[in-house]
Design an enzyme around this catalytic site. Structure first.
Site, PDB file in Angstrom:
ATOM      1  N   HIS A 122       0.739  -0.908  -0.029  1.00  0.00           N
ATOM      2  CA  HIS A 122       0.098   0.036   0.092  1.00  0.00           C
ATOM      3  C   HIS A 122       1.039   1.789  -0.176  1.00  0.00           C
ATOM      4  CE1 HIS A 122      -3.757   2.547   2.051  1.00  0.00           C
ATOM      5  NE2 HIS A 122      -2.467   3.244   1.759  1.00  0.00           N
ATOM      6  N   GLU A 123       2.213   1.374   0.946  1.00  0.00           N
ATOM      7  CA  GLU A 123       2.707   2.531   0.755  1.00  0.00           C
ATOM      8  C   GLU A 123       3.816   2.560  -0.174  1.00  0.00           C
ATOM      9  OE1 GLU A 123       1.770   4.208   3.015  1.00  0.00           O
ATOM     10  OE2 GLU A 123       0.669   2.824   4.521  1.00  0.00           O
TER      11      GLU A 123
ATOM     12  N   HIS B  41       1.518   4.488  -2.642  1.00  0.00           N
ATOM     13  CA  HIS B  41       1.732   5.658  -3.191  1.00  0.00           C
ATOM     14  C   HIS B  41       2.537   6.150  -3.954  1.00  0.00           C
ATOM     15  CE1 HIS B  41      -1.308   6.001  -1.133  1.00  0.00           C
ATOM     16  NE2 HIS B  41      -1.518   5.505  -0.104  1.00  0.00           N
TER      17      HIS B  41
ATOM     18  N   GLU C 217      -6.140   6.955  -2.578  1.00  0.00           N
ATOM     19  CA  GLU C 217      -6.379   5.666  -1.054  1.00  0.00           C
ATOM     20  C   GLU C 217      -6.634   4.043  -1.751  1.00  0.00           C
ATOM     21  OE1 GLU C 217      -5.607   4.471   2.017  1.00  0.00           O
ATOM     22  OE2 GLU C 217      -4.473   6.333   1.588  1.00  0.00           O
TER      23      GLU C 217
ATOM     24  N   HIS D 294      -9.501   8.409   3.515  1.00  0.00           N
ATOM     25  CA  HIS D 294      -9.795   6.478   3.543  1.00  0.00           C
ATOM     26  C   HIS D 294     -10.939   6.239   4.249  1.00  0.00           C
ATOM     27  CE1 HIS D 294      -5.115   7.732   4.472  1.00  0.00           C
ATOM     28  NE2 HIS D 294      -5.214   6.898   4.911  1.00  0.00           N
TER      29      HIS D 294
HETATM   30  N1  ASN Z   1      -1.299   4.630   6.069  1.00  0.00           N
HETATM   31  C1  ASN Z   1      -1.988   6.039   5.773  1.00  0.00           C
HETATM   32  C2  ASN Z   1      -2.011   5.575   4.445  1.00  0.00           C
HETATM   33  O1  ASN Z   1      -1.249   5.342   3.299  1.00  0.00           O
HETATM   34  C3  ASN Z   1      -0.890   7.815   6.536  1.00  0.00           C
HETATM   35  C4  ASN Z   1      -1.717   8.247   5.743  1.00  0.00           C
HETATM   36  O2  ASN Z   1      -3.027   8.341   5.220  1.00  0.00           O
HETATM   37  N2  ASN Z   1      -1.216   9.155   5.106  1.00  0.00           N
HETATM   38  O3  ASN Z   1      -2.760   6.442   4.092  1.00  0.00           O
HETATM   39 ZN    ZN Z   2      -2.827   5.420   1.975  1.00  0.00          ZN
END
Ligand code: ASN
Ligand code: ZN
Length: 314
Positions: A140-141, A144, A166, A237
């Site tokens: 997931h990270e 991004h 997201e 989210h």
């Molecule tokens: N863990 C969350 C995400 O990756 C942190 C955030 O929202 N920045 O979305």
């Molecule tokens: Zn995220």
């Protein structure tokens, strides 16, 4: 509710950081070879300075620290997925180094991509366990970062484009997990973050099969499943439940493995988006992507269109 607010504060911080584009892409083309992973793991030693102390590099021996190895291995699995399945060479498509920092701050209840690297907290042990403990959280990270480069101009991290940002991270987080476990769409649990929550809090952060079903996730899960539950000015989210469920519906309709058809269609769609893309724009982009990959009027294109209808996006 307290947990929710704590998370939101941290998310705003990293959303701010995420707005910054990577500063120095100059050297990448010189050093990147397709298929060559270049991972580095740092230890923040419970402080906030990034990246922290270098503790593991590519091809070095495993650390005695489990979080270090989890961050390293998870980045490797995610790199291999993007390379082998989607023919993408790392986050930027040009072999960008994959930097991860573990033990960020003290009992930090989150993980994030800061525009340049992945950052993981240990969790406080009451709400969350270590954030490197789930491959879908790592993917997931890292995704991004992929979104930052694969969508021309990136996806603005607010409103519908933010919820799409997201959702794309949840989608590929889930697909990477399924690919790693060799699970078909029928076998997959479609949960995001199973294994990082304290068992007393819940089983997972989110469910793509049934967003907002707190029996499957945790008591603070407020995700809508369709546009009927869309939250005006909602958190990224929260409303991400809607495009998450569209992906799930498409993947189920397309059968087999999510990484064979649904994943490549969603990935191809990224290149067709603009920074403020709405859910309707994503519906159009995935339909176009399906036509590009499988032909106009193909069964695949119809499955994608039907999936967005399921969630009320037209
Ligand atoms: N863990 C969350 C995400 O990756 C942190 C955030 O929202 N920045 O979305
Ligand atoms: Zn995220």
């Amino acid at each position: 509710p307290a947990l929710r607010h704590q998370l939101l504060d941290q998310c705003e911080l990293s959303a701010h950081l995420r707005g910054q584009r990577s500063v120095a892409p100059i050297m990448q083309a010189l050093v990147a070879t397709t298929g060559e992973k270049r991972r580095t793991v740092y230890d923040a030693q419970h402080k906030s300075a990034l990246p922290g102390k270098l503790v593991r590099g590519e091809d070095s021996q495993p650390s005695a620290d489990q979080a270090v190895n989890q961050a390293y291995d998870g980045a490797g699995i995610t790199y291999d997925f993007y390379h082998d399945v989607l023919q993408r060479n790392s986050v930027d498509g040009k072999g960008l180094r994959l930097d991860s920092t573990v033990h960020y701050q003290n009992k930090f209840n989150n993980a994030f991509w800061n525009g340049q690297q992945m950052v993981y907290g240990d969790g406080d042990g009451k709400l969350f366990l270590g954030f490197t403990g789930a491959i879908d959280v790592i993917a997931h990270e890292l995704t991004h970062g992929v979104t930052q480069y694969a969508v021309p101009g990136g996806l603005v991290y607010q409103d519908q484009s933010g919820a799409l940002n997201e959702s794309i991270s949840d989608v590929f987080g889930s697909v990477v997990k399924q690919w790693h476990l060799k699970q078909s769409v029928e076998q997959a649990d479609w949960l995001v973050g199973a294994g990082i929550m304290a068992p007393t809090v819940g089983k997972a952060l989110r469910s793509m099969a049934d967003p907002g079903n707190t029996e499957l996730t945790w008591s603070g899960d407020d995700q809508p499943k369709t546009m009927a539950g869309y939250v005006e000015n909602g958190d990224v989210h929260t409303n991400s439940g809607i495009p998450n469920h569209a992906f799930y519906a498409a993947a189920i309709a397309l059968k087999g493995n999510s990484w064979d058809k649904a994943g490549p269609i969603w990935y191809k769609a990224l290149s067709l988006l603009t920074p403020n893309a709405s859910f309707a724009d994503m519906a159009k982009a995935t339909s176009q992507a399906a036509a590009l990959l499988y032909g106009a009027d193909s069964a695949e294109q119809h499955a994608v269109q039907a999936a967005w209808k399921v969630v009320g996006v037209t």
